[in-house]
Design a protein around this motif. Structure first.
Motif, PDB file in Angstrom:
ATOM      1  N   MET A   1      86.894 -37.824 -16.584  1.00 26.53           N
ATOM      2  CA  MET A   1      86.985 -39.092 -17.388  1.00 26.53           C
ATOM      3  C   MET A   1      87.145 -38.534 -18.700  1.00 26.53           C
ATOM      4  N   PRO A   2      87.678 -39.093 -19.793  1.00 30.86           N
ATOM      5  CA  PRO A   2      88.112 -38.813 -21.064  1.00 30.86           C
ATOM      6  C   PRO A   2      86.428 -38.631 -21.843  1.00 30.86           C
ATOM      7  N   ALA A   3      86.429 -37.389 -22.460  1.00 35.53           N
ATOM      8  CA  ALA A   3      85.047 -37.030 -23.220  1.00 35.53           C
ATOM      9  C   ALA A   3      85.393 -36.403 -24.787  1.00 35.53           C
ATOM     10  N   TYR A   4      84.330 -36.828 -25.716  1.00 37.22           N
ATOM     11  CA  TYR A   4      84.904 -36.521 -27.019  1.00 37.22           C
ATOM     12  C   TYR A   4      83.485 -35.899 -27.489  1.00 37.22           C
ATOM     13  N   PHE A   5      83.731 -35.213 -28.483  1.00 34.66           N
ATOM     14  CA  PHE A   5      82.540 -34.410 -29.236  1.00 34.66           C
ATOM     15  C   PHE A   5      82.657 -35.177 -30.666  1.00 34.66           C
ATOM     16  N   VAL A   6      81.620 -36.114 -30.978  1.00 29.84           N
ATOM     17  CA  VAL A   6      81.537 -36.453 -32.380  1.00 29.84           C
ATOM     18  C   VAL A   6      80.691 -35.743 -33.174  1.00 29.84           C
ATOM     19  N   THR A   7      81.289 -35.260 -34.281  1.00 30.51           N
ATOM     20  CA  THR A   7      80.708 -34.560 -35.527  1.00 30.51           C
ATOM     21  C   THR A   7      80.975 -35.255 -36.732  1.00 30.51           C
ATOM     22  N   GLY A   8      80.054 -34.867 -37.867  1.00 28.75           N
ATOM     23  CA  GLY A   8      80.264 -35.603 -39.089  1.00 28.75           C
ATOM     24  C   GLY A   8      80.596 -34.208 -40.255  1.00 28.75           C
ATOM     25  N   THR A   9      80.835 -34.812 -41.525  1.00 29.07           N
ATOM     26  CA  THR A   9      81.230 -34.021 -42.475  1.00 29.07           C
ATOM     27  C   THR A   9      79.721 -33.393 -42.799  1.00 29.07           C
ATOM     28  N   ASP A  10      78.800 -34.251 -42.459  1.00 28.15           N
ATOM     29  CA  ASP A  10      77.472 -33.835 -43.039  1.00 28.15           C
ATOM     30  C   ASP A  10      76.357 -34.716 -42.409  1.00 28.15           C
ATOM     31  N   THR A  11      75.008 -34.318 -42.908  1.00 33.03           N
ATOM     32  CA  THR A  11      74.064 -35.101 -42.107  1.00 33.03           C
ATOM     33  C   THR A  11      74.378 -36.631 -42.730  1.00 33.03           C
ATOM     34  N   ASP A  12      73.858 -37.694 -41.907  1.00 30.10           N
ATOM     35  CA  ASP A  12      74.009 -39.047 -42.343  1.00 30.10           C
ATOM     36  C   ASP A  12      75.337 -39.619 -42.762  1.00 30.10           C
ATOM     37  N   ALA A  13      76.264 -38.881 -42.298  1.00 33.89           N
ATOM     38  CA  ALA A  13      77.724 -39.387 -42.472  1.00 33.89           C
ATOM     39  C   ALA A  13      78.113 -40.744 -41.548  1.00 33.89           C
ATOM     40  N   GLY A  14      77.164 -40.976 -40.662  1.00 29.94           N
ATOM     41  CA  GLY A  14      77.382 -42.135 -39.932  1.00 29.94           C
ATOM     42  C   GLY A  14      77.750 -41.844 -38.463  1.00 29.94           C
ATOM     43  N   LYS A  15      77.384 -40.767 -37.870  1.00 29.63           N
ATOM     44  CA  LYS A  15      77.924 -40.265 -36.396  1.00 29.63           C
ATOM     45  C   LYS A  15      77.405 -41.322 -35.552  1.00 29.63           C
ATOM     46  N   THR A  16      75.974 -41.632 -35.554  1.00 29.46           N
ATOM     47  CA  THR A  16      75.568 -42.638 -34.635  1.00 29.46           C
ATOM     48  C   THR A  16      76.240 -43.944 -34.718  1.00 29.46           C
ATOM     49  N   LEU A  17      76.273 -44.438 -35.992  1.00 27.66           N
ATOM     50  CA  LEU A  17      77.118 -45.798 -36.024  1.00 27.66           C
ATOM     51  C   LEU A  17      78.518 -45.711 -35.497  1.00 27.66           C
TER      52      LEU A  17
ATOM     53  N   ARG B   1      82.755 -24.758 -25.528  1.00 35.26           N
ATOM     54  CA  ARG B   1      82.510 -24.371 -24.017  1.00 35.26           C
ATOM     55  C   ARG B   1      83.118 -25.511 -23.211  1.00 35.26           C
ATOM     56  N   LEU B   2      82.886 -26.662 -23.571  1.00 37.36           N
ATOM     57  CA  LEU B   2      83.468 -27.645 -22.561  1.00 37.36           C
ATOM     58  C   LEU B   2      84.972 -28.360 -23.002  1.00 37.36           C
ATOM     59  N   ALA B   3      85.557 -27.515 -24.083  1.00 40.14           N
ATOM     60  CA  ALA B   3      86.844 -27.629 -24.497  1.00 40.14           C
ATOM     61  C   ALA B   3      87.109 -29.280 -24.658  1.00 40.14           C
ATOM     62  N   LEU B   4      86.269 -29.869 -25.462  1.00 35.82           N
ATOM     63  CA  LEU B   4      86.164 -30.963 -25.899  1.00 35.82           C
ATOM     64  C   LEU B   4      87.082 -31.601 -26.910  1.00 35.82           C
ATOM     65  N   PRO B   5      87.849 -32.310 -27.223  1.00 35.50           N
ATOM     66  CA  PRO B   5      88.458 -32.824 -28.374  1.00 35.50           C
ATOM     67  C   PRO B   5      87.432 -33.473 -29.158  1.00 35.50           C
ATOM     68  N   VAL B   6      87.696 -33.409 -30.468  1.00 34.49           N
ATOM     69  CA  VAL B   6      86.702 -33.883 -31.488  1.00 34.49           C
ATOM     70  C   VAL B   6      87.268 -34.957 -32.277  1.00 34.49           C
ATOM     71  N   ILE B   7      85.827 -36.128 -32.665  1.00 35.72           N
ATOM     72  CA  ILE B   7      86.141 -37.219 -33.318  1.00 35.72           C
ATOM     73  C   ILE B   7      85.371 -36.942 -34.517  1.00 35.72           C
ATOM     74  N   LEU B   8      86.046 -36.898 -35.880  1.00 38.33           N
ATOM     75  CA  LEU B   8      85.253 -36.549 -37.027  1.00 38.33           C
ATOM     76  C   LEU B   8      84.899 -37.666 -37.768  1.00 38.33           C
ATOM     77  N   VAL B   9      83.646 -37.888 -38.394  1.00 39.45           N
ATOM     78  CA  VAL B   9      82.936 -38.927 -39.006  1.00 39.45           C
ATOM     79  C   VAL B   9      83.029 -38.365 -40.454  1.00 39.45           C
ATOM     80  N   VAL B  10      83.854 -39.016 -41.322  1.00 40.67           N
ATOM     81  CA  VAL B  10      83.983 -38.704 -42.671  1.00 40.67           C
ATOM     82  C   VAL B  10      83.075 -39.658 -43.665  1.00 40.67           C
ATOM     83  N   GLY B  11      81.936 -39.075 -44.106  1.00 44.38           N
ATOM     84  CA  GLY B  11      81.187 -39.817 -45.037  1.00 44.38           C
ATOM     85  C   GLY B  11      81.918 -40.036 -46.549  1.00 44.38           C
TER      86      GLY B  11
END
Length: 233
Positions: free
Chosen positions: A1-17, A137-147
């Motif tokens: 099933m589709p899976a993505y890794f969510v990263t941010g430009t920095d701490t508190d960029a809003g990844k969890t939101l 390792r898991l070859a996941l596409p990435v979603i980038l959160v830009v603060g």
């Protein structure tokens, strides 16, 4: 099933939101979801053990429900970089251990799995490995959160370059307005967004406005209305 890794430009960029908002968006479309926060520092001690508010937010929007330990297997009390928190706690974090926990979950029945990182793309988990290595390792596409604030264009482009250099695809990016002054000049704000759209190697999946001055902190359900799921999901 589709899976993505969510990263941010920095701490508190809003990844969890963003992550919780995307999970809420998927649930609203009748999809089953799983949100994971494999490593979390800044946890508080409860009667059930260490708990992290970000991980709890993802747990609450995982359908069907899962145990906290599924969402957040490595929890640390100090609100510091994960590798330093692990050192203080006397526990080691390795990519092998993280992948061993996450990979079987990707075979589950959920329609969408989102794995939220910690801090930015190059946050270390030990002396020789970064948390971004889990996505590799898991070859996941990435979603980038830009603060969205002064300096975000360079931070976003550098992060995107690092993601591509690691051999991964940028599935999309989401802007999260952190500084109201950054949007005070509407024309300049729009020009900044246009630059991000032109220079980042992935589509914009949404822009989150800063609403806390009026309505209190934005909730994932409100964020969901501003977001799109990556193509194909």
């Amino acid at each position: 099933m589709p899976a993505y890794f969510v990263t941010g430009t920095d701490t508190d960029a809003g990844k969890t939101l963003v992550t919780a908002g995307l999970l809420a968006r998927a649930s609203g479309q009748g999809l089953s979801t799983l949100g994971l926060k494999p490593v979390a520092s800044g946890c508080r001690l409860t009667s059930a053990g260490l708990r992290n508010d970000d991980a709890l937010a993802l747990q609450s929007r995982s359908e069907p429900a899962v145990a906290y330990a599924v969402v957040n297997p490595f929890a640390f009390a100090p609100a510091i970089a994960p590798h330093l928190a692990a050192q203080q706690d006397g526990r080691g974090i390795t990519l092998a251990a993280l992948a061993g926990h996450v990979e079987p979950l990707l075979e589950g029945p959920q329609h969408l799995t989102l794995i939220e990182g910690a801090g930015g793309w190059r946050v270390p988990i030990n002396d020789s490995e970064d948390l971004s290595g889990l996505a590799v390792r898991l070859a996941l596409p990435v979603i980038l959160v830009v603060g969205l604030r002064l300096g975000c264009i360079s931070h976003a482009r550098l992060t995107a370059e690092a993601i591509l250099a690691d051999g991964l695809r940028l599935a999309g990016w989401i802007g999260n307005l952190l500084d109201a002054d950054f949007a005070a000049d509407a024309a300049l704000y729009d020009a900044n967004l246009a630059t991000l759209e032109r220079t980042l190697p992935g589509p914009c999946l949404g822009i989150l406005p800063r609403l806390d001055a009026i309505d209190g902190p934005m909730r994932p359900e409100s964020a969901a209305a501003c977001l799109m799921l990556p193509d194909g999901d």
